[in-house]
Design a protein around this motif. Structure first.
Motif, mmCIF file in Angstrom:
data_model
loop_
_atom_site.group_PDB
_atom_site.id
_atom_site.type_symbol
_atom_site.label_atom_id
_atom_site.label_comp_id
_atom_site.label_asym_id
_atom_site.label_seq_id
_atom_site.Cartn_x
_atom_site.Cartn_y
_atom_site.Cartn_z
ATOM 1 N N SER A 170 71.906 52.946 22.641
ATOM 2 C CA SER A 170 70.544 52.705 22.155
ATOM 3 C C SER A 170 70.273 51.219 21.941
ATOM 4 O O SER A 170 69.146 50.758 22.113
ATOM 5 N N SER A 171 71.321 50.442 21.609
ATOM 6 C CA SER A 171 71.097 49.000 21.429
ATOM 7 C C SER A 171 70.793 48.331 22.758
ATOM 8 O O SER A 171 70.043 47.358 22.817
ATOM 9 N N VAL A 172 71.357 48.873 23.858
ATOM 10 C CA VAL A 172 71.064 48.319 25.186
ATOM 11 C C VAL A 172 69.601 48.576 25.539
ATOM 12 O O VAL A 172 68.942 47.749 26.158
ATOM 13 N N ILE A 173 69.082 49.714 25.103
ATOM 14 C CA ILE A 173 67.680 50.036 25.367
ATOM 15 C C ILE A 173 66.758 49.220 24.458
ATOM 16 O O ILE A 173 65.608 48.986 24.790
ATOM 17 N N GLY A 174 67.287 48.734 23.330
ATOM 18 C CA GLY A 174 66.487 47.817 22.520
ATOM 19 C C GLY A 174 66.552 47.973 21.025
ATOM 20 O O GLY A 174 66.091 47.110 20.283
ATOM 21 N N LEU A 175 67.129 49.074 20.527
ATOM 22 C CA LEU A 175 67.192 49.287 19.074
ATOM 23 C C LEU A 175 68.386 50.188 18.782
ATOM 24 O O LEU A 175 68.462 51.304 19.301
ATOM 25 N N SER A 176 69.313 49.699 17.986
ATOM 26 C CA SER A 176 70.529 50.459 17.685
ATOM 27 C C SER A 176 70.261 51.489 16.593
ATOM 28 O O SER A 176 70.032 51.130 15.436
ATOM 29 N N LEU A 177 70.302 52.767 16.955
ATOM 30 C CA LEU A 177 70.142 53.816 15.941
ATOM 31 C C LEU A 177 71.282 53.809 14.930
ATOM 32 O O LEU A 177 71.025 53.973 13.729
ATOM 33 N N PRO A 178 72.551 53.605 15.334
ATOM 34 C CA PRO A 178 73.608 53.528 14.325
ATOM 35 C C PRO A 178 73.402 52.381 13.328
ATOM 36 O O PRO A 178 73.599 52.546 12.124
ATOM 37 N N LEU A 179 72.981 51.223 13.827
ATOM 38 C CA LEU A 179 72.741 50.089 12.933
ATOM 39 C C LEU A 179 71.575 50.394 11.992
ATOM 40 O O LEU A 179 71.650 50.128 10.783
ATOM 41 N N LEU A 180 70.515 50.986 12.522
ATOM 42 C CA LEU A 180 69.372 51.346 11.685
ATOM 43 C C LEU A 180 69.768 52.382 10.637
ATOM 44 O O LEU A 180 69.363 52.289 9.474
ATOM 45 N N ARG A 181 70.569 53.374 11.042
ATOM 46 C CA ARG A 181 71.026 54.391 10.085
ATOM 47 C C ARG A 181 71.789 53.744 8.928
ATOM 48 O O ARG A 181 71.546 54.036 7.758
ATOM 49 N N ARG A 182 72.705 52.834 9.252
ATOM 50 C CA ARG A 182 73.478 52.160 8.196
ATOM 51 C C ARG A 182 72.566 51.361 7.265
ATOM 52 O O ARG A 182 72.767 51.324 6.053
ATOM 53 N N ALA A 183 71.550 50.718 7.838
ATOM 54 C CA ALA A 183 70.607 49.958 7.005
ATOM 55 C C ALA A 183 69.841 50.893 6.078
ATOM 56 O O ALA A 183 69.689 50.603 4.885
ATOM 57 N N LEU A 184 69.353 52.021 6.603
ATOM 58 C CA LEU A 184 68.628 52.971 5.762
ATOM 59 C C LEU A 184 69.515 53.489 4.641
ATOM 60 O O LEU A 184 69.086 53.592 3.483
ATOM 61 N N TYR A 185 70.763 53.802 4.959
ATOM 62 C CA TYR A 185 71.690 54.259 3.915
ATOM 63 C C TYR A 185 71.900 53.182 2.853
ATOM 64 O O TYR A 185 72.000 53.494 1.667
ATOM 65 N N SER A 186 71.939 51.920 3.278
ATOM 66 C CA SER A 186 72.128 50.842 2.293
ATOM 67 C C SER A 186 70.926 50.709 1.368
ATOM 68 O O SER A 186 71.046 50.175 0.261
ATOM 69 N N SER A 188 69.506 53.359 0.249
ATOM 70 C CA SER A 188 69.523 54.683 -0.400
ATOM 71 C C SER A 188 68.457 55.612 0.174
ATOM 72 O O SER A 188 67.833 56.393 -0.547
ATOM 73 N N LEU A 189 68.254 55.515 1.488
ATOM 74 C CA LEU A 189 67.311 56.379 2.196
ATOM 75 C C LEU A 189 68.079 57.225 3.206
ATOM 76 O O LEU A 189 69.125 56.808 3.711
ATOM 77 N N ASP A 190 67.555 58.396 3.507
ATOM 78 C CA ASP A 190 68.135 59.251 4.524
ATOM 79 C C ASP A 190 67.334 59.118 5.817
ATOM 80 O O ASP A 190 66.116 58.948 5.800
ATOM 81 N N VAL A 191 68.034 59.219 6.936
ATOM 82 C CA VAL A 191 67.378 59.179 8.233
ATOM 83 C C VAL A 191 66.314 60.276 8.338
ATOM 84 O O VAL A 191 65.198 60.057 8.810
ATOM 85 N N SER A 192 66.672 61.450 7.868
ATOM 86 C CA SER A 192 65.764 62.601 7.988
ATOM 87 C C SER A 192 64.477 62.438 7.202
ATOM 88 O O SER A 192 63.497 63.138 7.465
ATOM 89 N N ASP A 193 64.437 61.480 6.263
ATOM 90 C CA ASP A 193 63.189 61.214 5.530
ATOM 91 C C ASP A 193 62.076 60.763 6.470
ATOM 92 O O ASP A 193 60.889 60.884 6.139
#
Length: 197
Positions: A170-186, A188-193
């Protein structure tokens, strides 16, 4: 609370939509050339992170209660950062240089929520095919790679000419979902929100 994408990239929008998120689109107006000129001696990862930070910061004040994402991608080929080629001729020349080589696609991210901020760069190794000159020219003429970092896409016609990658697709396409997930967790947010209901 919403996700705000400080970009007009259809690829980044597509990643978020495929992941269940319908973001607010607010492209940032940033003088990328001027910023890169100021950072000419900075390491490549720092340069792309600075571009991403400038984009997120440009719109964050308008969305104090939301999560704002700024991104920027560049290809590190033979020790030099490559941006978007913009023209058919530049794309053809770029592909003649990168065909058969390995390079690193760097995608800088800045994710802001109020006073909280995560800045990071995802790095993925890209193994380019030794494409024929006829295919290079046809791909350039297709128009697809002209506005893409590294002069290629992974998810469309360009996929023909990428032998493999090592890292986050996903980072090659332009936005890293794993990186975004870690940021949201930091935060205190859930991805599913953020999933569209």
């Amino acid at each position: 609370m919403r996700i705000v994408l400080a970009s007009q990239s259809p690829s980044r929008l597509g990643i978020l939509r495929s992941a269940g998120v319908e973001p607010v689109i607010r492209p940032a107006d940033v003088d990328e050339d001027a910023l890169l000129a100021e950072l000419i001696d900075a390491p490549p990862a720092e340069r792309v992170a600075a571009l991403a930070s400038a984009k997120a910061a440009a719109v964050a004040d308008d969305f104090p209660d939301d999560v704002v994402i700024g991104c920027d991608s560049m290809l590190l080929l033979d020790g030099e950062l490559q941006g978007k080629p913009h023209t058919v001729d530049a794309t053809t020349e770029r592909w003649r240089r990168q065909a058969g080589k390995t390079a690193e696609l760097l995608t800088g991210h800045c994710i802001i929520r109020g006073s909280e901020r995560v800045v990071d760069t995802a790095t993925t190794r890209v193994f380019f095919a030794d494409a024929t000159d006829a295919d290079i020219q046809a791909y350039a003429r297709s128009g697809e790679p002209l506005e893409c970092a590294g002069a290629f896409t992974l998810e469309a016609l360009g996929g023909w000419f990428i032998d493999r990658i090592e890292g986050d697709p996903s980072s090659v396409i332009g936005l890293s979902l794993p990186l975004l997930r870690r940021a949201l967790y930091s935060f205190s947010l859930d991805v599913s929100d953020f999933w569209a209901r």
